[in-house]
Design a protein around this motif. Structure first.
Motif, PDB file in Angstrom:
ATOM      1  N   GLU A   2      31.553  26.497  24.950  1.00 31.19           N
ATOM      2  CA  GLU A   2      32.582  27.511  25.199  1.00 31.19           C
ATOM      3  C   GLU A   2      32.438  28.118  26.591  1.00 31.19           C
ATOM      4  O   GLU A   2      33.428  28.477  27.230  1.00 31.19           O
ATOM      5  CB  GLU A   2      32.515  28.606  24.134  1.00 31.19           C
ATOM      6  CG  GLU A   2      33.077  28.183  22.787  1.00 31.19           C
ATOM      7  CD  GLU A   2      34.515  27.687  22.907  1.00 31.19           C
ATOM      8  OE1 GLU A   2      35.335  28.370  23.558  1.00 31.19           O
ATOM      9  OE2 GLU A   2      34.811  26.604  22.362  1.00 31.19           O
ATOM     10  N   ARG A  42      33.959  25.624  29.001  1.00 33.71           N
ATOM     11  CA  ARG A  42      35.420  25.743  28.953  1.00 33.71           C
ATOM     12  C   ARG A  42      35.895  26.974  29.731  1.00 33.71           C
ATOM     13  O   ARG A  42      36.865  26.912  30.488  1.00 33.71           O
ATOM     14  CB  ARG A  42      35.891  25.829  27.502  1.00 33.71           C
ATOM     15  CG  ARG A  42      37.410  25.929  27.353  1.00 33.71           C
ATOM     16  CD  ARG A  42      37.844  26.104  25.909  1.00 33.71           C
ATOM     17  NE  ARG A  42      39.280  26.165  25.796  1.00 33.71           N
ATOM     18  CZ  ARG A  42      40.068  25.119  25.632  1.00 33.71           C
ATOM     19  NH1 ARG A  42      39.539  23.912  25.547  1.00 33.71           N
ATOM     20  NH2 ARG A  42      41.380  25.258  25.547  1.00 33.71           N
ATOM     21  N   GLU A  83      38.371  26.937  33.065  1.00 36.61           N
ATOM     22  CA  GLU A  83      39.616  27.697  33.149  1.00 36.61           C
ATOM     23  C   GLU A  83      39.582  28.676  34.312  1.00 36.61           C
ATOM     24  O   GLU A  83      40.575  28.869  35.015  1.00 36.61           O
ATOM     25  CB  GLU A  83      39.865  28.427  31.833  1.00 36.61           C
ATOM     26  CG  GLU A  83      40.180  27.494  30.668  1.00 36.61           C
ATOM     27  CD  GLU A  83      40.355  28.236  29.357  1.00 36.61           C
ATOM     28  OE1 GLU A  83      39.836  29.378  29.250  1.00 36.61           O
ATOM     29  OE2 GLU A  83      40.999  27.675  28.441  1.00 36.61           O
ATOM     30  N   PRO A 113      41.308  22.585  30.532  1.00 38.94           N
ATOM     31  CA  PRO A 113      40.500  21.767  29.615  1.00 38.94           C
ATOM     32  C   PRO A 113      41.402  20.982  28.667  1.00 38.94           C
ATOM     33  O   PRO A 113      42.337  21.535  28.093  1.00 38.94           O
ATOM     34  CB  PRO A 113      39.668  22.818  28.859  1.00 38.94           C
ATOM     35  CG  PRO A 113      39.674  24.028  29.745  1.00 38.94           C
ATOM     36  CD  PRO A 113      41.013  24.023  30.406  1.00 38.94           C
ATOM     37  N   VAL A 171      37.014  17.710  24.458  1.00 42.39           N
ATOM     38  CA  VAL A 171      35.556  17.665  24.404  1.00 42.39           C
ATOM     39  C   VAL A 171      35.204  16.741  23.251  1.00 42.39           C
ATOM     40  O   VAL A 171      35.745  16.885  22.155  1.00 42.39           O
ATOM     41  CB  VAL A 171      34.929  19.056  24.148  1.00 42.39           C
ATOM     42  CG1 VAL A 171      33.404  18.945  24.157  1.00 42.39           C
ATOM     43  CG2 VAL A 171      35.398  20.061  25.176  1.00 42.39           C
ATOM     44  N   PHE A 180      33.325  16.173  28.665  1.00 40.18           N
ATOM     45  CA  PHE A 180      34.419  17.120  28.872  1.00 40.18           C
ATOM     46  C   PHE A 180      35.495  16.453  29.732  1.00 40.18           C
ATOM     47  O   PHE A 180      35.181  15.727  30.676  1.00 40.18           O
ATOM     48  CB  PHE A 180      33.922  18.376  29.592  1.00 40.18           C
ATOM     49  CG  PHE A 180      32.918  19.180  28.813  1.00 40.18           C
ATOM     50  CD1 PHE A 180      33.321  20.301  28.105  1.00 40.18           C
ATOM     51  CD2 PHE A 180      31.572  18.820  28.794  1.00 40.18           C
ATOM     52  CE1 PHE A 180      32.387  21.057  27.383  1.00 40.18           C
ATOM     53  CE2 PHE A 180      30.644  19.557  28.085  1.00 40.18           C
ATOM     54  CZ  PHE A 180      31.058  20.674  27.372  1.00 40.18           C
ATOM     55  N   ALA A 232      39.094  17.521  31.845  1.00 42.05           N
ATOM     56  CA  ALA A 232      39.957  18.609  32.306  1.00 42.05           C
ATOM     57  C   ALA A 232      40.980  18.056  33.288  1.00 42.05           C
ATOM     58  O   ALA A 232      40.758  17.014  33.914  1.00 42.05           O
ATOM     59  CB  ALA A 232      39.128  19.717  32.956  1.00 42.05           C
TER      60      ALA A 232
END
Length: 322
Positions: A274, A277, A281, A287, A290, A308, A310
């Protein structure tokens, strides 16, 4: 050796990339002037402590920002290493194509000796590799000379990297990002990635999970004896700081039949997914996904490594490409 001397891709290739990817001369010259050669560990990297700012003798990780060849990978048998490479490249290319990156320029951050860079080039991508180690980039260029791939290598700190123009995708594998132990530095890398991605470009990277450091590695000692050398790996994880310390002692055979002892200390940071993420951002990226890095399935509580994905955000797509 200057950073520019590492970038000895033929001028014809640079011209081709400039025309194909709309790199202008002003951008090219600006970035060439600003590429700086940086030795020693990243600022604040404890790898460099007590060793004159250059890291423990032989410590590849202390002289570069980002790590490609993990300790386990370095000690794999040839057959095991080939299998690991096949799994990694299959998953990485699968992810790139899933998000529409079939070709074009791809940047690898923390490219090390160029193993993954070469495999991506073999798959048809125009590759740029960024690493902070002159020694490892030297090995990468030896691979390039053997393969004939026109790969552009730049000796740069990934927290300050500069390119000639934007790229379709940025990738980073084998827990490079875990070697960035300060949140602000990780945020800086993410911002730079967003800046140098094409509109809607893709960023793919993997990270070791807190579970791996806490439960799979923990406070353990691993020892192994092989023909090419022996090692003792002592691991310590600090739950409060999230810092994992690898203390590695190597015994490498010499030509005279004796063994040479070498010691390395590696520091990595455990980031909660988290938090990753949140930083993505904050850097302006979007994102997208995952997943478990080994199975490409939904992350499980016991996943040891996560991938990950993005997307770039903030640039307009040129009208002729809509």
């Amino acid at each position: 050796m200057s950073a520019e001397s590492l970038s000895d891709v033929p001028e014809g290739t640079i011209r081709s990339w400039k025309n194909r990817y709309k790199w202008d001369d002003a951008t090219l010259q600006k970035n060439k002037r600003n590429v700086a050669k940086k030795k020693g560990g990243q600022p604040g990297n404890k790898n460099a402590e007590g060793h004159g700012g250059t890291g423990p003798p032989g410590n590849k990780n202390a002289v570069r920002t980002g790590e490609f060849e993990t300790l386990f990978f370095d000690t794999l048998e040839p057959e095991e290493r080939t299998l690991a490479e096949m799994i990694q490249i299959k998953n990485l290319i699968g992810s790139l194509k899933e998000y529409g990156i079939e070709d074009g320029i791809v940047l690898e951050l923390g490219c090390g000796t160029g193993v993954m860079t070469e495999l991506l080039a073999e798959s048809g991508y125009d590759m740029i590799g960024v690493d902070n180690s002159e020694e490892m980039l030297g090995e990468a260029m030896e691979k390039r000379a053997e393969s004939g791939h026109e790969i552009l290598y730049l000796e740069q700190d990934m927290r300050e990297f500069e390119l000639y123009g934007t790229v379709r995708a940025v990738v980073s594998v084998c827990d490079c990002m875990n070697y960035i132990t300060e949140e602000d530095d990780l945020l800086t890398v993410f911002k730079l990635v967003n800046n140098y991605l094409d509109p809607d470009g893709i960023f793919i990277f993997d990270m070791n999970t807190p579970y791996k450091y806490r439960e799979m590695l923990g406070n353990t000692t691993i020892a192994e004896n092989r023909e090419e050398g022996s090692f003792i790996w002592e691991n310590e994880f600090d739950e409060e700081t999230g810092i994992n310390v690898y203390d590695l002692t190597l015994f490498l055979p010499r030509e005279d039949g004796l063994y040479e002892r070498d010691e390395e200390i590696h520091y990595q940071k455990a980031y909660d997914p988290e938090k990753v993420r949140e930083l993505l951002e904050k850097a302006g990226l979007i994102p997208l996904a995952v997943y478990d890095a080994y199975t490409r399935e939904v992350p499980k509580p016991d996943s040891g490594r996560l991938t990950f994905v993005a997307r770039e955000h903030g640039k307009e797509i040129p009208s002729d490409k809509k």
